[in-house]
Design a protein around this motif. Structure first.
Motif, PDB file in Angstrom:
ATOM      1  N   THR A 547       0.871  -1.123  -0.042  1.00  0.00           N
ATOM      2  CA  THR A 547      -0.121   0.059  -0.086  1.00  0.00           C
ATOM      3  C   THR A 547       1.111   1.148  -0.013  1.00  0.00           C
ATOM      4  N   ALA A 548       0.805   2.144  -1.158  1.00  0.00           N
ATOM      5  CA  ALA A 548       1.601   3.319  -1.228  1.00  0.00           C
ATOM      6  C   ALA A 548       0.873   4.294  -0.478  1.00  0.00           C
ATOM      7  N   LYS A 549       1.177   5.068   0.446  1.00  0.00           N
ATOM      8  CA  LYS A 549       0.341   5.921   1.189  1.00  0.00           C
ATOM      9  C   LYS A 549       1.165   7.240   1.491  1.00  0.00           C
ATOM     10  N   ILE A 550       0.526   8.344   1.104  1.00  0.00           N
ATOM     11  CA  ILE A 550       1.454   9.651   1.424  1.00  0.00           C
ATOM     12  C   ILE A 550       0.978  10.127   2.605  1.00  0.00           C
ATOM     13  N   ASN A 551       1.836  10.821   3.030  1.00  0.00           N
ATOM     14  CA  ASN A 551       1.671  11.748   4.195  1.00  0.00           C
ATOM     15  C   ASN A 551       0.665  12.774   3.844  1.00  0.00           C
ATOM     16  N   THR A 552      -0.693  12.732   4.362  1.00  0.00           N
ATOM     17  CA  THR A 552      -1.821  13.461   4.103  1.00  0.00           C
ATOM     18  C   THR A 552      -1.477  15.016   4.654  1.00  0.00           C
ATOM     19  N   GLU A 553      -1.131  14.947   5.786  1.00  0.00           N
ATOM     20  CA  GLU A 553      -1.001  16.392   6.430  1.00  0.00           C
ATOM     21  C   GLU A 553       0.086  17.098   5.826  1.00  0.00           C
ATOM     22  N   ASN A 554       1.425  16.623   5.234  1.00  0.00           N
ATOM     23  CA  ASN A 554       2.072  17.453   4.549  1.00  0.00           C
ATOM     24  C   ASN A 554       1.347  17.554   3.136  1.00  0.00           C
ATOM     25  N   ARG A 555       0.775  16.822   2.420  1.00  0.00           N
ATOM     26  CA  ARG A 555       0.353  16.990   1.319  1.00  0.00           C
ATOM     27  C   ARG A 555      -0.911  18.107   1.072  1.00  0.00           C
ATOM     28  N   THR A 556      -1.793  18.061   2.183  1.00  0.00           N
ATOM     29  CA  THR A 556      -2.700  19.104   2.439  1.00  0.00           C
ATOM     30  C   THR A 556      -2.306  20.388   2.613  1.00  0.00           C
ATOM     31  N   ALA A 557      -1.288  20.697   3.315  1.00  0.00           N
ATOM     32  CA  ALA A 557      -0.418  21.959   3.741  1.00  0.00           C
ATOM     33  C   ALA A 557       0.242  22.283   2.240  1.00  0.00           C
ATOM     34  N   THR A 558       0.689  21.487   1.474  1.00  0.00           N
ATOM     35  CA  THR A 558       1.289  21.904   0.283  1.00  0.00           C
ATOM     36  C   THR A 558       0.265  22.156  -0.596  1.00  0.00           C
ATOM     37  N   GLU A 559      -0.882  21.691  -0.601  1.00  0.00           N
ATOM     38  CA  GLU A 559      -1.878  21.874  -1.680  1.00  0.00           C
ATOM     39  C   GLU A 559      -2.605  23.187  -1.176  1.00  0.00           C
ATOM     40  N   CYS A 560      -2.631  23.531  -0.076  1.00  0.00           N
ATOM     41  CA  CYS A 560      -3.110  24.870   0.408  1.00  0.00           C
ATOM     42  C   CYS A 560      -2.205  25.920  -0.148  1.00  0.00           C
ATOM     43  N   ASN A 561      -1.056  25.717   0.011  1.00  0.00           N
ATOM     44  CA  ASN A 561       0.034  26.734  -0.256  1.00  0.00           C
ATOM     45  C   ASN A 561      -0.051  26.829  -1.969  1.00  0.00           C
ATOM     46  N   HIS A 562      -0.124  25.507  -2.579  1.00  0.00           N
ATOM     47  CA  HIS A 562      -0.369  25.694  -4.071  1.00  0.00           C
ATOM     48  C   HIS A 562      -1.180  26.538  -4.748  1.00  0.00           C
ATOM     49  N   THR A 563      -2.571  26.227  -4.206  1.00  0.00           N
ATOM     50  CA  THR A 563      -3.829  26.854  -4.682  1.00  0.00           C
ATOM     51  C   THR A 563      -3.441  28.390  -4.372  1.00  0.00           C
ATOM     52  N   ALA A 564      -3.174  28.765  -3.380  1.00  0.00           N
ATOM     53  CA  ALA A 564      -2.992  30.065  -2.739  1.00  0.00           C
ATOM     54  C   ALA A 564      -2.011  30.725  -3.686  1.00  0.00           C
ATOM     55  N   THR A 565      -0.890  30.153  -4.207  1.00  0.00           N
ATOM     56  CA  THR A 565      -0.040  30.617  -5.256  1.00  0.00           C
ATOM     57  C   THR A 565      -0.792  31.281  -6.590  1.00  0.00           C
ATOM     58  N   HIS A 566      -1.767  30.274  -6.828  1.00  0.00           N
ATOM     59  CA  HIS A 566      -2.621  30.731  -8.322  1.00  0.00           C
ATOM     60  C   HIS A 566      -3.581  31.777  -7.863  1.00  0.00           C
ATOM     61  N   LEU A 567      -4.074  31.936  -6.801  1.00  0.00           N
ATOM     62  CA  LEU A 567      -4.918  33.037  -6.249  1.00  0.00           C
ATOM     63  C   LEU A 567      -4.131  34.310  -6.157  1.00  0.00           C
ATOM     64  N   LEU A 568      -2.539  34.028  -5.556  1.00  0.00           N
ATOM     65  CA  LEU A 568      -2.124  35.392  -5.317  1.00  0.00           C
ATOM     66  C   LEU A 568      -1.499  36.016  -6.802  1.00  0.00           C
ATOM     67  N   HIS A 569      -1.207  34.850  -7.753  1.00  0.00           N
ATOM     68  CA  HIS A 569      -0.796  35.502  -8.925  1.00  0.00           C
ATOM     69  C   HIS A 569      -1.802  36.070  -9.484  1.00  0.00           C
ATOM     70  N   GLU A 570      -2.863  35.895  -9.507  1.00  0.00           N
ATOM     71  CA  GLU A 570      -4.049  36.616 -10.100  1.00  0.00           C
ATOM     72  C   GLU A 570      -4.391  38.024  -9.303  1.00  0.00           C
ATOM     73  N   ALA A 571      -4.199  37.762  -8.028  1.00  0.00           N
ATOM     74  CA  ALA A 571      -4.342  39.180  -7.356  1.00  0.00           C
ATOM     75  C   ALA A 571      -3.284  40.155  -7.746  1.00  0.00           C
ATOM     76  N   LEU A 572      -1.982  39.827  -7.952  1.00  0.00           N
ATOM     77  CA  LEU A 572      -0.827  40.644  -8.266  1.00  0.00           C
ATOM     78  C   LEU A 572      -1.136  41.239  -9.600  1.00  0.00           C
ATOM     79  N   ARG A 573      -1.601  40.733 -10.649  1.00  0.00           N
ATOM     80  CA  ARG A 573      -1.861  41.081 -11.933  1.00  0.00           C
ATOM     81  C   ARG A 573      -3.070  42.213 -11.831  1.00  0.00           C
ATOM     82  N   GLU A 574      -3.866  41.860 -11.021  1.00  0.00           N
ATOM     83  CA  GLU A 574      -5.114  42.803 -10.665  1.00  0.00           C
ATOM     84  C   GLU A 574      -4.526  44.030  -9.868  1.00  0.00           C
ATOM     85  N   VAL A 575      -3.878  44.144  -9.007  1.00  0.00           N
ATOM     86  CA  VAL A 575      -3.126  45.133  -8.387  1.00  0.00           C
ATOM     87  C   VAL A 575      -2.193  45.847  -8.874  1.00  0.00           C
ATOM     88  N   LEU A 576      -1.411  45.280  -9.465  1.00  0.00           N
ATOM     89  CA  LEU A 576      -0.022  45.806 -10.178  1.00  0.00           C
ATOM     90  C   LEU A 576       0.097  45.934 -11.575  1.00  0.00           C
TER      91      LEU A 576
END
Length: 870
Positions: A547-576
């Motif tokens: 059974t190949a099982k990922i560390n879900t705590e780390n994965r979830t924290a990484t995914e939160c940061n990754h999605t926030a990066t996309h939102l940040l990119h859009e916000a930067l283009r809107e503001v700057l």
């Protein structure tokens, strides 16, 4: 005469007519491949296909590829500019066959293109074939020789050794014999005197233009060879050399590829090309290097002090040095060459046009920074020259020369040039010794011993991590890796939920579970398009079902940061503004980092506005809209941005969160609401025109808020729980400022009184007026008294001081100039005495200080200084 643009197009059209798919050039800067920093050959972008790790989409392919060779085995940097044909960046025209045609077609078409399409003189062409290798059990490549005999006489088919005519991808992997095509560009008179066949690989006027590689073997770790199941044709023709041959020139730099750049350099430096050898070399170096630097920046690699960035910085500095030394360019000038480069190559590579402003700003700032460093280095060299001459020597120490090279970017030839002007030489052996030590350190640090893959079962790896956090898996293959004293294993699974590090997102961690047995996966990397799981040990039963099982705590924290990066990119283009483009990112469980193009520091108001936009998207709880295998044209029509310097396939993955639409292969949170919170914790500049934002989300954000809250609570307690903390601190600072003024006035009065006391209690030791102080006077006050006394008693005087402030003892000694002339040295005396206070220090012969940590030894230290003056 064909122009360079016509030559490039003719090659592509010829191979298109032979059924080849014409593909675009891959970026020159390589991301997500730990074995390479830059594309150094046309085959790099097809490496995964050749290794069998990616499916064959087109069995026949041709292109013109941007390449860079300045590090590792292919290092031509020191030759660039000094000869007529070496370059840092160059274009490689190539055609490939993946399990389709082989030697006959490759040879026939190469001959047809050279002699019938671009009409090179057949009497000037020579070819080489592999002569064989007894140690590998290989005979002469009679197959290739036989095909060549159908086109040219046997006396122009030359045997080549293993070094020149056996191509290998690396220490292990696909390899095979090759045939090089050389052209004799000498005059008819020269050719009549000496047969060109005797000059192949020996004379730069009989130059290689095309190499046809016949990959038919696999090199194993034990150095043995085994036949490849699918043979590959890999050819590479130097575009610049081909242009030279067609345009009838003796140098690549005389073609229309480089002449516009050289003319621009000549105009800027008020120089004429072709009149001064050293200036000509400088102009060739600069015209070559500006291409490398501009294309690297366009492909997303900024100059820096690490890895690929260091290589680009080194190339830029090399060009600046040549301009500074030989063309009298003491101000930034290379950025002014961009219009000429764009005119020459902008049509074929539009990224130069689109990235013009960024490239210009980065180059200009790098030039100005290095010119300041160069001035500092020259001053240091002047000092070293004076010190060397003072020792009646005309040889500069090799260690000093290496320091100039390593710290200030001085090449040995620049140091030698300045030394010659001063009638000196450099200890070249000493310099080379230091250089070798550095290379040995780097080699030892990077030394990796890689074993052969051990195949457990056949199969194609499948990534299921977009949909599952665990799955059933079996091991397809594994190998052992040794680096220094650190052994670990690389494991490839048939199915895996583990995301392999790519696109800025770190690799997953987790476990391989077999019943009660559990092996930790410490990281997941992508190597040659394989997801490679790193472990410290192998499972007890490597043939088991896991059974190949990922560390879900780390994965979830990484995914939160990754999605926030996309939102940040859009916000930067809107503001700057829409000029903002992603230039790099890093996404881990702890933090997200986003690099983007912008030309000034963000204000507090802009940062707050960006945070509010992202937080609003989080509160909206926008659901992830994912589309896989979308045609690239359709994805762009959806509004997804393609990043410069990235290589995209025909089909891509599109990630949409509301109005945020991006091409992305990473993993993301199911809806923005799960991010919870978002805060920017730092904004800074990392290069000219490039800013960096660091931010946190979710749990890390909560911990950040708690920490801030704890600090505020502690400050309130210190301020007696005042309801208005800001007002309380303002009052505190005002009172503190007023108190400092009073203390300063008091200390001035105290210093005057102390000075009078010291003078009144002076001692005469061997005719020397000796003034001393022992107490708790601040060091600055004691120093002030010492200099005042020295001014009032300039002859045969000394000041000995010792003070202890909060358990930090300090010694001080001031001597008059005549005592120094007699051989007394304050620095040496203080340094010797400092052992009593468990400290150290020094200074100048007339004034020195020392600090320590043993106040009990202060009296002994003072007594030793008194004794030294007797």
């Amino acid at each position: 005469m064909m122009t360079s643009k016509e030559i490039r197009n003719s090659f592509k059209e010829f191979f298109r007519s032979k059924g080849h798919q014409i593909v675009p050039s891959a970026p020159m800067v390589i991301k997500d491949d730990p074995t390479l920093m830059f594309t150094n050959a046309g085959m790099n972008q097809f490496k995964d296909i050749i290794l069998g790790n990616s499916p064959i989409k087109y069995p026949r392919v041709a292109d013109s590829q941007k390449c860079l060779r300045v590090s590792g085995k292919h290092n031509d940097l020191e030759e660039v500019g000094h000869d007529t044909y070496h370059h840092t960046m160059f274009e490689m025209l190539g055609n490939w066959s993946f399990g389709d045609y082989f030697k006959k077609e490759a040879i026939d078409w190469a001959w047809e293109y050279l002699t019938e399409v671009i009409k090179l003189d057949t009497n000037r062409l020579y070819v080489t074939v592999f002569e064989g290798s007894p140690e590998d059990g290989l005979e002469r490549d009679i197959e290739a020789a036989g095909y060549w005999e159908q086109h040219l006489p046997k006396d122009r088919i030359i045997n080549g050794n293993k070094k020149d005519n056996f191509w290998e991808m690396g220490e292990t992997g696909p390899c095979g014999p090759c045939s090089e095509i050389h052209i004799d560009i000498r005059s008819d008179e020269e050719r009549a005197k000496i047969d060109g066949a005797t000059l192949v690989n020996k004379d730069p006027d009989v130059i290689e233009i095309w190499n046809l590689v016949f990959m038919q073997y696999n090199r194993r770790a034990d150095k043995s060879l085994e036949p490849l199941p699918a043979k590959t044709i890999d050819t590479g023709m130097g575009f610049e050399r081909l242009c030279m041959a067609i345009q009838g020139k003796k140098s690549n730099y005389d073609t229309d590829v480089f002449q516009p750049l050289i003319n621009a350099v000549a105009k800027l430096s008020n120089t004429t090309y072709g009149q001064d050898k050293k200036k000509d070399i400088a102009m060739r170096v600069i015209s070559d290097h500006i291409r490398t630097i501009a294309f690297s920046i366009a492909d997303g690699q900024l100059p820096s002090n690490a890895k690929a960035g260091y290589v680009i910085r080194r190339i830029l500095r090399r060009a600046v040095r040549y301009g500074y030394t030989f063309l009298n360019q003491h101000n930034a000038f290379m950025y002014k060459l961009l219009p000429a480069l764009i005119e020459t190559m902008g049509e074929a590579y539009p990224e130069l046009i689109q990235q013009h402003t960024l490239i210009e700003k980065v180059i200009k700032e790098e030039e100005e920074s290095f010119l300041r460093t160069l001035e500092t280095g020259i001053k240091l060299l002047d000092k070293q020259i004076a010190e060397t001459k003072s020792k009646n020597s005309t040889i500069l120490n090799g260690i000093d020369a290496f320091t100039l090279y390593d710290t200030y970017g001085f090449p040995l030839d620049l140091t030698e040039l300045i030394l010659r002007e001063n009638g000196m030489l450099v200890d070249e052996d000493g310099f080379k010794s230091e250089m070798q030590k550095q290379k040995d350190r780097a080699r030892n640090a990077a030394a990796i011993e890689t074993g052969d893959w051990v195949v457990i079962k056949e199969g194609e790896p499948e990534f299921v991590g977009y949909d599952y956090i665990e799955c059933d898996a079996e091991i397809l293959r594994y190998r052992k890796i040794k680096q220094k004293n650190n052994d670990f294993y690389q494991i490839v699974l048939d199915r895996t939920p583990f995301y392999a590090e790519m696109g800025g997102q770190v690799g997953d961690t987790g476990w391989l579970i077999d019943g009660e047995n559990k092996v930790e996966v410490i990281d997941t990397k992508r190597e040659n398009n394989l997801s490679v799981h790193l472990t410290k040990q192998l499972p007890a039963d490597i043939t088991a079902h896991f059974t190949a099982k990922i560390n879900t705590e780390n994965r979830t924290a990484t995914e939160c940061n990754h999605t926030a990066t996309h939102l940040l990119h859009e916000a930067l283009r809107e503001v700057l503004g829409t000029h903002v483009e992603q230039k790099g990112s890093f996404v881990s469980p702890q933090v997200l980092r986003f690099d983007f193009s912008h030309f000034q520091k963000l204000t507090d108001e802009e940062i707050r506005k960006i945070e509010r936009i992202v937080t609003d998207k989080i509160r909206q709880n926008i659901t992830l809209d994912e589309a896989r295998r979308v045609p690239i044209a359709e994805a762009k029509n959806m509004g997804a941005m393609a990043l410069f310097g990235e290589k995209y396939g025909d089909e891509v993955r599109v990630i949409r969160f509301g109005s945020s639409v991006e091409l992305c292969g990473g993993t993301h949170i199911s809806s923005t609401g799960r991010i919870g919170s978002f805060r920017i914790i730092n904004e800074s500049s990392i290069a000219a025109g490039i800013r960096r934002i660091e931010a946190i989300t979710a749990v890390a954000c909560e911990e950040f808020f708690y920490a801030q809250q704890d600090i505020i609570s502690e400050l309130k307690t210190l301020m007696h729980n005042t309801p208005n903390l800001v007002q309380a601190f303002q009052k505190f600072f005002e009172e503190n400022t007023e108190m400092k003024k009073r203390i300063e006035e008091y200390m001035k009065e105290k210093t005057v009184q102390m000075k009078e006391y010291i003078i009144k209690n002076k001692q005469i030791i061997n005719g020397v007026e000796t003034f001393s102080q022992r107490g708790h006077l601040p060091v600055e006050a004691m120093k002030d008294i010492a200099f005042q006394i020295r001014g009032e008693y300039p002859k045969a005087s000394a000041f000995i001081g010792g003070t202890d402030n909060g358990g930090k003892p300090t010694l001080m000694l001031m001597l008059s100039d005549d005592l120094v002339a007699q051989g007394f040295n304050a620095s040496q005396i203080v340094r010797d005495a400092a052992k009593h206070i468990q400290g150290g220090g020094g200074g100048q012969p007339h004034f020195a200080t020392a600090g320590g940590k043993n106040s009990d030894g202060l009296d002994k230290a003072l007594q030793e200084m008194f004794d030294k003056l007797k």
